[in-house]
Design an enzyme around this catalytic site. Structure first.
Site, mmCIF file in Angstrom:
data_model
loop_
_atom_site.group_PDB
_atom_site.id
_atom_site.type_symbol
_atom_site.label_atom_id
_atom_site.label_comp_id
_atom_site.label_asym_id
_atom_site.label_seq_id
_atom_site.Cartn_x
_atom_site.Cartn_y
_atom_site.Cartn_z
ATOM 1 C CB THR A 202 -8.216 -9.768 -44.676
ATOM 2 O OG1 THR A 202 -8.222 -11.132 -45.101
ATOM 3 C CG2 THR A 202 -8.633 -9.674 -43.228
ATOM 4 C CG PHE B 114 -12.347 -18.415 -43.795
ATOM 5 C CD1 PHE B 114 -12.081 -17.692 -42.636
ATOM 6 C CD2 PHE B 114 -13.573 -18.237 -44.416
ATOM 7 C CE1 PHE B 114 -13.022 -16.814 -42.107
ATOM 8 C CE2 PHE B 114 -14.525 -17.364 -43.902
ATOM 9 C CZ PHE B 114 -14.245 -16.648 -42.745
ATOM 10 C CG PHE C 197 -4.407 -23.942 -35.862
ATOM 11 C CD1 PHE C 197 -4.851 -24.682 -36.928
ATOM 12 C CD2 PHE C 197 -3.761 -22.739 -36.118
ATOM 13 C CE1 PHE C 197 -4.655 -24.248 -38.239
ATOM 14 C CE2 PHE C 197 -3.568 -22.293 -37.423
ATOM 15 C CZ PHE C 197 -4.019 -23.059 -38.472
ATOM 16 C CB CYS D 237 -3.076 -13.928 -42.835
ATOM 17 S SG CYS D 237 -3.364 -13.826 -44.607
HETATM 18 P P1 NAD Z 1 -0.658 -11.132 -52.669
HETATM 19 O O1 NAD Z 1 0.221 -10.006 -52.328
HETATM 20 O O2 NAD Z 1 -0.078 -12.497 -52.887
HETATM 21 O O3 NAD Z 1 -1.517 -10.794 -53.964
HETATM 22 C C1 NAD Z 1 -2.100 -9.554 -54.240
HETATM 23 C C2 NAD Z 1 -2.006 -9.322 -55.751
HETATM 24 O O4 NAD Z 1 -2.782 -8.187 -56.088
HETATM 25 C C3 NAD Z 1 -0.578 -9.041 -56.233
HETATM 26 O O5 NAD Z 1 -0.265 -9.923 -57.292
HETATM 27 C C4 NAD Z 1 -0.635 -7.588 -56.704
HETATM 28 O O6 NAD Z 1 0.249 -7.317 -57.771
HETATM 29 C C5 NAD Z 1 -2.085 -7.470 -57.099
HETATM 30 N N1 NAD Z 1 -2.579 -6.096 -57.118
HETATM 31 C C6 NAD Z 1 -2.323 -5.110 -56.237
HETATM 32 N N2 NAD Z 1 -2.989 -3.995 -56.582
HETATM 33 C C7 NAD Z 1 -3.695 -4.286 -57.703
HETATM 34 C C8 NAD Z 1 -4.567 -3.560 -58.530
HETATM 35 N N3 NAD Z 1 -4.873 -2.280 -58.257
HETATM 36 N N4 NAD Z 1 -5.105 -4.168 -59.601
HETATM 37 C C9 NAD Z 1 -4.816 -5.451 -59.883
HETATM 38 N N5 NAD Z 1 -3.985 -6.205 -59.136
HETATM 39 C C10 NAD Z 1 -3.428 -5.634 -58.046
HETATM 40 O O7 NAD Z 1 -1.751 -11.192 -51.498
HETATM 41 P P2 NAD Z 1 -2.579 -12.483 -51.028
HETATM 42 O O8 NAD Z 1 -1.752 -13.285 -50.090
HETATM 43 O O9 NAD Z 1 -3.189 -13.142 -52.213
HETATM 44 O O10 NAD Z 1 -3.718 -11.793 -50.158
HETATM 45 C C11 NAD Z 1 -4.749 -11.048 -50.766
HETATM 46 C C12 NAD Z 1 -5.773 -10.699 -49.711
HETATM 47 O O11 NAD Z 1 -6.384 -11.905 -49.211
HETATM 48 C C13 NAD Z 1 -5.211 -9.993 -48.488
HETATM 49 O O12 NAD Z 1 -6.150 -9.078 -48.009
HETATM 50 C C14 NAD Z 1 -5.034 -11.111 -47.478
HETATM 51 O O13 NAD Z 1 -5.104 -10.664 -46.151
HETATM 52 C C15 NAD Z 1 -6.221 -12.010 -47.795
HETATM 53 N N6 NAD Z 1 -6.029 -13.419 -47.487
HETATM 54 C C16 NAD Z 1 -4.830 -14.019 -47.735
HETATM 55 C C17 NAD Z 1 -4.684 -15.382 -47.461
HETATM 56 C C18 NAD Z 1 -3.372 -16.070 -47.725
HETATM 57 O O14 NAD Z 1 -3.207 -17.197 -47.252
HETATM 58 N N7 NAD Z 1 -2.442 -15.481 -48.448
HETATM 59 C C19 NAD Z 1 -5.763 -16.121 -46.947
HETATM 60 C C20 NAD Z 1 -6.986 -15.464 -46.739
HETATM 61 C C21 NAD Z 1 -7.120 -14.118 -47.009
#
Ligand code: NAD
Length: 454
Positions: free
Chosen positions: A125, A159, A268, A279
């Site tokens: 995001t 999402f 919700f 998020c």
């Molecule tokens: P997270 O922190 O669980 O995962 C991110 C991963 O990326 C980590 O394992 C980290 O080590 C890795 N990483 C960081 N820098 C890196 C690099 N340079 N090269 C390779 N790997 C790298 O985060 P998440 O919860 O999976 O969220 C990821 C994105 O998706 C965010 O922008 C978040 O806002 C969005 N998002 C999350 C959700 C959710 O429910 N968690 C839902 C929709 C969107």
């Protein structure tokens, strides 16, 4: 392009691992890139580095079949892929803006390793304008002689919800693709074709998602607006819940009747201790920061955040009304993850509540089926099961509505506790069952509670 066989997923967290495992399930060959060594080792063996229902067996099947491999080698990932999904973290940064340093680091690593055309798809995001910035960051790092036109960026916000991530990914309501280059957008669409058609094993024609093809800024804004709306809906019902407490009304009945209106819908619309997770807070903040940077005052977004913070403090206030003083009181805090069916504690309401209680001198014993420690709260005692957490407790607070916790035996609860207070932060206990066990029930927005005078 052999698109069906060539996907890289950068970042193997809650989103990236699900995307990688599901894309492999759909028949694509996938390379997952992860820089965290501990996570990488687990993933290479087909083990999920976190809890998500249904993920582990998909992951193991995909790794065993050879359709999914994990690495920290960007050269290998780019050699084996044409479409690159960026799923790295974008945690809260300064002044409300998200911290995009992981996206920048990934972009630099990709640029250095890029030698042939690649399509970058932002699933992380990221704020409006990030697509352009990302392309420039990659371009700056390209090796000498590589034509900058190799880079193309499409925004494809995600999402999915933790706890139901696999289902959300495979059966989404909509897939949003934003980009200026129709060919690039078409290629990403093809990667999703099995989901769009629901033609994969287990797909259902009734679940065909709507495809929204648009420009990048619109796609990026859709994600922020969606999370802001959902968070605002919860804050709205929580504000009504507080009014219910003043006037003696029942929020669950109010919300039920509200939700019958198709314009509102029942989703919700549950009152409780409010939202948490990685998020909602950061995305609301980021959208508000964008508004402010253009001189706009984001009144509703700011209010939604304030109401949510207020919910957590309100629960502590309620406990103070029941237990005077809190100092020396034993509190059983049931449910620590920010929602059921995940082990994620990022911005979990339980953390704010526990730290406030501990600061006020209470002894807090927590239990969660999946969370076994909260590193930032070393004085929070952890129990191995809910009834041990309740041993000689003065009050029970339910924060996360895991099935295991909503089905407690209240006679056993009453037997274990030395006090009588049950604060139901998710309105999911049966108030009658609590009262029949001789306990005092208090939910959120449930009229006038029975508060002892001494
Ligand atoms: P997270 O922190 O669980 O995962 C991110 C991963 O990326 C980590 O394992 C980290 O080590 C890795 N990483 C960081 N820098 C890196 C690099 N340079 N090269 C390779 N790997 C790298 O985060 P998440 O919860 O999976 O969220 C990821 C994105 O998706 C965010 O922008 C978040 O806002 C969005 N998002 C999350 C959700 C959710 O429910 N968690 C839902 C929709 C969107």
């Amino acid at each position: 392009m052999g698109l069906q066989n060539s996907i890289a997923v950068i970042g193997s967290g809650y989103v990236g691992t699900v995307v990688a495992a599901c894309m492999a399930t759909l028949g694509h060959d996938v390379v997952g890139v992860e820089i965290d060594r501990t996570k990488l080792e687990l993933l290479r063996n087909g083990n999920a580095p976190f809890f998500e229902p249904g993920l582990e067996h998909r992951l193991r099947d995909a790794v065993d079949s050879g359709r999914l491999l994990f690495t920290d080698d960007f050269d290998l990932a780019l050699e084996r892929s044409e479409v690159v999904f960026l799923c790295v973290d974008t945690p809260p940064g300064e002044n409300g803006h998200p911290n995009t340093s992981s996206v920048a680091a990934a972009a630099r690593a990709l640029g250095k390793a890029m030698y042939k055309p690649h399509l970058l798809v932002t699933k992380s995001t990221v704020p409006d304008g990030s697509g352009h910035w990302l392309a420039t960051t990659v371009e700056t790092e390209l090796p000498d002689g590589v034509d900058p036109s190799v880079i193309s960026v499409v925004s494809n916000p995600e999402f999915l919800r933790e706890g139901s991530a696999i289902n959300d990914f495979l059966y989404p309501d909509r897939i949003v693709l934003g980009g200026d280059d129709p060919e690039a957008v078409q290629l990403v669409q093809e990667a999703y074709q099995p989901i769009l058609d629901q033609s994969f094993p287990g797909g259902h024609s009734a679940h065909r998602p709507v495809l929204v093809r648009t420009d990048r800024s619109t796609a990026e804004t859709i994600k922020y607006a969606a999370n802001a709306f959902l968070a605002t809906k919860i804050s709205f019902v929580n504000e009504i819940a507080e009014i219910c407490e003043w006037v003696g009304a029942d929020i669950d009945e109010v919300a039920y009747a509200l939700g019958l209106d198709k314009r509102i819908s029942p989703e919700f619309l549950s009152a409780g201790v409010g939202w948490g997770g990685s998020c909602f807070a950061k995305d609301l903040e980021a959208l508000a920061a964008t508004a402010r940077s253009h001189g706009q005052t984001p009144l509703i977004l700011e209010a939604a955040t304030k109401v949510n913070q207020h919910q957590r403090h309100r629960l502590v206030r309620k406990l103070q009304q029941h237990l005077r003083p809190l100092r020396g009181s034993r509190i059983a805090l049931l449910g620590l993850a920010f929602k059921p069916n995940t082990d994620d504690i990022r911005d979990a309401p339980a953390i704010t509540i526990a730290s406030s209680l501990i600061e006020k001198g209470a002894i807090v014993r927590g239990y969660d089926p999946m969370v076994k420690a909260i590193p930032e709260l070393p004085t929070l005692q952890m129990a191995s099961d809910p009834y041990s957490a309740l041993e000689r407790a003065d009050a029970l607070i339910l924060v996360t509505e895991w099935d295991e916790l909503t089905s407690l035996d209240f006679h056993e609860v009453a037997f274990r506790m030395r006090g009588r207070v049950v604060l139901d932060g998710r309105n999911c206990f049966n108030p009658g069952a609590v009262a029949r066990a001789g306990l005092i029930y208090e939910g959120v927005g449930k009229g006038w509670p029975e508060i002892p005078l001494n």
